[in-house]
Design a protein around this motif. Structure first.
Motif, PDB file in Angstrom:
ATOM      1  N   SER A 173      46.429  56.136  39.463  1.00  0.00           N
ATOM      2  CA  SER A 173      47.349  55.217  38.802  1.00  0.00           C
ATOM      3  C   SER A 173      47.317  53.834  39.457  1.00  0.00           C
ATOM      4  O   SER A 173      47.352  52.810  38.777  1.00  0.00           O
ATOM      5  CB  SER A 173      48.771  55.783  38.839  1.00  0.00           C
ATOM      6  N   GLN A 174      47.215  53.809  40.786  1.00  0.00           N
ATOM      7  CA  GLN A 174      47.183  52.534  41.490  1.00  0.00           C
ATOM      8  C   GLN A 174      45.905  51.753  41.162  1.00  0.00           C
ATOM      9  O   GLN A 174      45.935  50.535  41.016  1.00  0.00           O
ATOM     10  CB  GLN A 174      47.283  52.757  43.001  1.00  0.00           C
ATOM     11  N   ILE A 175      44.800  52.469  41.041  1.00  0.00           N
ATOM     12  CA  ILE A 175      43.547  51.816  40.649  1.00  0.00           C
ATOM     13  C   ILE A 175      43.695  51.187  39.270  1.00  0.00           C
ATOM     14  O   ILE A 175      43.361  50.013  39.061  1.00  0.00           O
ATOM     15  CB  ILE A 175      42.390  52.827  40.640  1.00  0.00           C
ATOM     16  N   LEU A 176      44.205  51.968  38.313  1.00  0.00           N
ATOM     17  CA  LEU A 176      44.337  51.481  36.940  1.00  0.00           C
ATOM     18  C   LEU A 176      45.389  50.379  36.840  1.00  0.00           C
ATOM     19  O   LEU A 176      45.222  49.419  36.072  1.00  0.00           O
ATOM     20  CB  LEU A 176      44.687  52.644  36.011  1.00  0.00           C
ATOM     21  N   ARG A 177      46.462  50.480  37.608  1.00  0.00           N
ATOM     22  CA  ARG A 177      47.474  49.423  37.601  1.00  0.00           C
ATOM     23  C   ARG A 177      46.866  48.101  38.043  1.00  0.00           C
ATOM     24  O   ARG A 177      47.163  47.051  37.492  1.00  0.00           O
ATOM     25  CB  ARG A 177      48.640  49.782  38.527  1.00  0.00           C
ATOM     26  N   ASN A 178      46.010  48.175  39.054  1.00  0.00           N
ATOM     27  CA  ASN A 178      45.369  46.959  39.532  1.00  0.00           C
ATOM     28  C   ASN A 178      44.457  46.368  38.463  1.00  0.00           C
ATOM     29  O   ASN A 178      44.479  45.150  38.213  1.00  0.00           O
ATOM     30  CB  ASN A 178      44.566  47.257  40.800  1.00  0.00           C
ATOM     31  N   PHE A 179      43.658  47.220  37.826  1.00  0.00           N
ATOM     32  CA  PHE A 179      42.763  46.744  36.778  1.00  0.00           C
ATOM     33  C   PHE A 179      43.556  46.117  35.623  1.00  0.00           C
ATOM     34  O   PHE A 179      43.200  45.043  35.128  1.00  0.00           O
ATOM     35  CB  PHE A 179      41.921  47.909  36.235  1.00  0.00           C
ATOM     36  N   ILE A 180      44.618  46.796  35.200  1.00  0.00           N
ATOM     37  CA  ILE A 180      45.416  46.310  34.068  1.00  0.00           C
ATOM     38  C   ILE A 180      46.127  45.008  34.432  1.00  0.00           C
ATOM     39  O   ILE A 180      46.163  44.052  33.639  1.00  0.00           O
ATOM     40  CB  ILE A 180      46.431  47.377  33.619  1.00  0.00           C
ATOM     41  N   SER A 181      46.712  44.964  35.632  1.00  0.00           N
ATOM     42  CA  SER A 181      47.421  43.769  36.077  1.00  0.00           C
ATOM     43  C   SER A 181      46.490  42.555  36.098  1.00  0.00           C
ATOM     44  O   SER A 181      46.839  41.470  35.625  1.00  0.00           O
ATOM     45  CB  SER A 181      48.013  44.006  37.465  1.00  0.00           C
ATOM     46  N   ASN A 182      45.287  42.739  36.641  1.00  0.00           N
ATOM     47  CA  ASN A 182      44.316  41.646  36.674  1.00  0.00           C
ATOM     48  C   ASN A 182      43.920  41.220  35.268  1.00  0.00           C
ATOM     49  O   ASN A 182      43.792  40.026  34.971  1.00  0.00           O
ATOM     50  CB  ASN A 182      43.069  42.060  37.461  1.00  0.00           C
TER      51      ASN A 182
END
Length: 284
Positions: A173-182
């Motif tokens: 989830s943290q990986i995907l949150r970072n990708f989505i946020s960027n």
């Protein structure tokens, strides 16, 4: 006969002298090698001590920042809820700006703390079975307030032929949150699309694609390094530690996978993470 014997003795004496000289040179070389190894060992110890000191410093400072940041968040919430009296529209706007800045600082602190844990080897993986729809649902709810204030559409495609996977859902989830946020930061209009698909019988790929500003080819190689920030006008307006993608890469590797990026300047980007459908701890 005696002459030949004397000549042979002379040659032997010369060879013995050369051998003695060679042995002396080898002995000196061995001393140099031993000294070099000792120096390398000392340097290795110093590097380990420096890395440990940096990790402890980052961890300590990150924890120390959390208390005042939490206090600022609580106080601003009290004021915005009108518990101490009504606020003007301008005061509410300024307080929301404060809250936004606190969120950014909190994200930076979290990134620094995670970096310290990774470098110190204190990151633990806690795998469990979970449903893909639950992961996407949680991410959708998390970004709903952010997307509501933009002209960007955030789309989560329902995972096909993928029901459950066994891994650390918090790290994923943290990986995907970072990708989505960027993706949301660097997309002015258009869409950000999140997908999941089977890359093979044992690997699943999660991808976040956007219609944003894109990234020049010469910058792609350094994107997943620590503290990297691109030298663009929009990047200069957006604060951050430059650790998000680096941590995403480290977390992906801890899960037994890898990250990748494909982008074209002016046409958008696609960040992806490939991980096993079933996490397996590495054994030495």
């Amino acid at each position: 006969m005696n002459g030949e014997l004397d000549k042979l003795k002379s040659q032997i004496a010369v060879q013995e002298a050369e051998l003695a000289l060679l042995q002396t040179e080898l002995a000196e070389t061995n001393k140099g090698v031993v000294a070099l190894y000792a120096e390398l060992d000392d340097n290795a110890v110093q590097l380990r001590e420096a890395a440990d000191l940096k990790s402890r410093f980052l961890s300590y400072m990150s924890h120390e920042f959390r208390t005042p940041l939490a206090s600022i968040t609580s106080i601003s919430d009290i004021l915005l809820n009108g518990m101490d009296g009504p606020l003007t529209a301008e005061q509410q706007r300024q307080l929301r700006f404060v809250q936004g800045s606190v969120r950014e600082l909190t994200e930076m602190v979290d990134d620094l703390l995670d970096l310290a844990k990774v470098e110190a080897g204190r990151i633990s993986i806690s795998p469990e079975w979970f449903e893909m729809v639950d992961l996407f649902s949680a991410l959708r709810g998390m970004f709903k307030p952010i997307v509501a204030s933009t002209s960007v559409t955030l789309i989560f495609e329902e995972p096909e032929s993928i029901s459950r996977i066994y891994t650390d859902d918090k790290k994923l989830s943290q990986i995907l949150r970072n990708f989505i946020s960027n993706a949301l930061k660097f997309t002015v209009e258009g869409e950000v699309r999140v997908t999941a698909s089977m890359a093979s019988e044992q690997m699943v790929e999660f991808a976040v694609s956007d219609t944003g500003i894109g990234i020049a080819q010469e910058h792609l190689g350094a994107l997943f390094s620590d503290f990297v920030q691109l030298d663009t006008r929009i990047q200069k307006r957006l604060r951050g530690t430059g650790l998000g993608l680096s941590l995403a890469k480290k977390f992906a590797e801890l899960l037994g996978g890898r990250v990748a990026v494909d982008s074209e300047l002016g046409k958008g980007s696609r960040f992806s993470v490939l991980i096993p459908t079933r996490y397996s701890a590495k054994r030495d």
